[in-house]
Design an enzyme around this catalytic site. Structure first.
Site, PDB file in Angstrom:
ATOM      1  CG  HIS A 193      -1.685 -28.126 -19.984  1.00 45.83           C
ATOM      2  ND1 HIS A 193      -1.557 -28.930 -21.095  1.00 45.83           N
ATOM      3  CD2 HIS A 193      -1.050 -28.774 -18.973  1.00 45.83           C
ATOM      4  CE1 HIS A 193      -0.874 -30.019 -20.765  1.00 45.83           C
ATOM      5  NE2 HIS A 193      -0.557 -29.951 -19.495  1.00 45.83           N
ATOM      6  CG  ASN A 228      -0.945 -33.714 -19.994  1.00 46.73           C
ATOM      7  OD1 ASN A 228      -0.685 -33.036 -20.986  1.00 46.73           O
ATOM      8  ND2 ASN A 228      -0.337 -33.541 -18.839  1.00 46.73           N
ATOM      9  CB  CYS A 256       2.417 -28.916 -20.284  1.00 44.90           C
ATOM     10  SG  CYS A 256       2.585 -30.643 -19.846  1.00 44.90           S
TER      11      CYS A 256
END
Ligand code: UT7
Length: 328
Positions: A255, A285, A115
């Site tokens: 994020h 995500n 990520c």
């Protein structure tokens, strides 16, 4: 001599058309819209079309960046891709993207930071601009998470989606662009979020595939606790290091893993929700894709000189923050 900084001069995002909603997931695993929404903030995510690979996302991103900036793919010097879902284990998807998009004069590579892939890649790309050797560097963060998710595992399939984006970095002499970065990693966290088999440690076999161990495994609560602490800490740390008050920060670009992690980071920074980019409800995500997707969606609202703090946390563990001044 004037100091050269690396400024973002164009941004482009890409998400596939197909939507996977919470209602769709209710039919696939034992879950429900209320649980997913209250625990994560996600309502729907996107899914790549059959055969659509990371390089296909990348080509659209590169083409969009060049078109908006009025340049040719031949002008690009370098392409750095943050991703964990490349077309192949090798060659790199950066190579494939450059070939397909016609970036004949560029070199590039992929880097793996889950990520935090976009932040790591942005920091690598900016160094080549700052040192004066590269004039046009494209930095991409994107993932085709549907290629490594088990849609029978409710611990992961509700969170992840496909998509990504990229930016063009160019030299700037007005002091705009990337100002500072703090990037971190801690490999002792690797067992809590990983794709366990398929690497050199344990290559794919009929047996481990039969056990579904080729898919993403996540111990959600442990990752959550580490994410809340580390993403908030590093965002606060970069503000302190650069003497930024919450008033100075125009936008937090976090994020998008879980709305609760985003809220905790904003609270720690003292930044109000009106300054926080959130699109997790639409895309879930997308791993390395979340931050450039936010920049792309908020591009119209950004003003020259705006102070942005980008922050991430993900598998590895990897985390970090980048402070930049918007350049257009
Ligand atoms: O981007 C990379 C980094 N990743 C992250 O930052 C993700 C971090 N983790 C998270 O966001 C959260 O841990 C999750 C969203 C993954 C899970 O939320 P949670 O609040 O930590 O839930 P939990 O795992 O503690 O589970 C709570 C309950 C359990 O039931 P019991 O034991 O309380 O009866 C689970 O079995 O919810 C149950 N549960 C579900 N229920 C409906 C777990 N997954 C689901 C589900 N639908 N999908």
């Amino acid at each position: 001599m004037t100091k050269i900084t690396a400024a973002i001069t164009s941004v482009q995002g890409y998400v596939p058309e197909k939507i996977l909603s919470n209602a769709d997931l209710e039919k696939m695993v034992d879950t429900n819209d209320e649980w997913i929404t209250s625990r994560t903030g996600i309502k729907e995510r996107r899914m790549a079309a059959p055969g659509e690979a990371l390089s296909d996302f990348g080509v659209k991103i590169i083409e969009g960046i060049c078109e908006k900036r009025g340049i040719s793919p031949l002008d690009i010097d370098m392409v750095v891709v943050g991703s964990i879902t490349g077309d192949y284990r090798f060659p790199s998807s950066a190579n494939v993207m450059c070939d397909k998009a016609g970036c004949k004069n560029a070199w590039g590579f992929d880097l793996s930071a889950a990520c935090s892939g976009f932040l790591y890649a942005l920091d690598v790309g900016r160094v080549y601009v700052e040192n004066g050797t590269h004039k046009k560097v494209i930095v991409i963060g994107a993932d085709v998470m549907s290629s490594i998710i088990n849609y029978k595992d409710r611990a992961t399939c509700i969170i992840f989606g496909d998509g990504g984006g990229g930016v063009l970095l160019e030299p700037n002499e007005e002091g705009l662009g990337v100002q500072d970065s703090i990037l971190k990693s801690d490999g002792s966290g690797r067992q809590f979020l990983l794709q366990e088999v398929g690497g050199s440690k344990e290559p794919l076999t009929a047996e481990n595939v039969g056990e579904n161990r080729q898919y993403v495994y996540q111990e959600g609560q442990t990752v959550f606790k580490n994410a809340v602490r580390n993403m908030a800490d590093v965002a606060a740390e970069i503000m302190e290091k650069n003497n930024l008050t919450s008033e100075d920060v125009a936008w937090l670009v976090p994020h998008q893993a879980n709305l609760r992690i985003i809220d905790a980071t904003a609270r720690r920074m003292g930044v109000g929700t009106e300054k926080v980019m959130v699109n997790i409800q639409k895309y879930g995500n997308t791993t390395a894709g979340t931050i450039p997707l936010c920049l792309w969606e908020w591009e119209d609202k950004l003003k020259k000189g705006d102070n942005l703090v980008l922050a991430s946390f993900g598998g590895g563990f990897t985390w970090g923050a980048i402070y930049l001044k918007w350049a257009y």
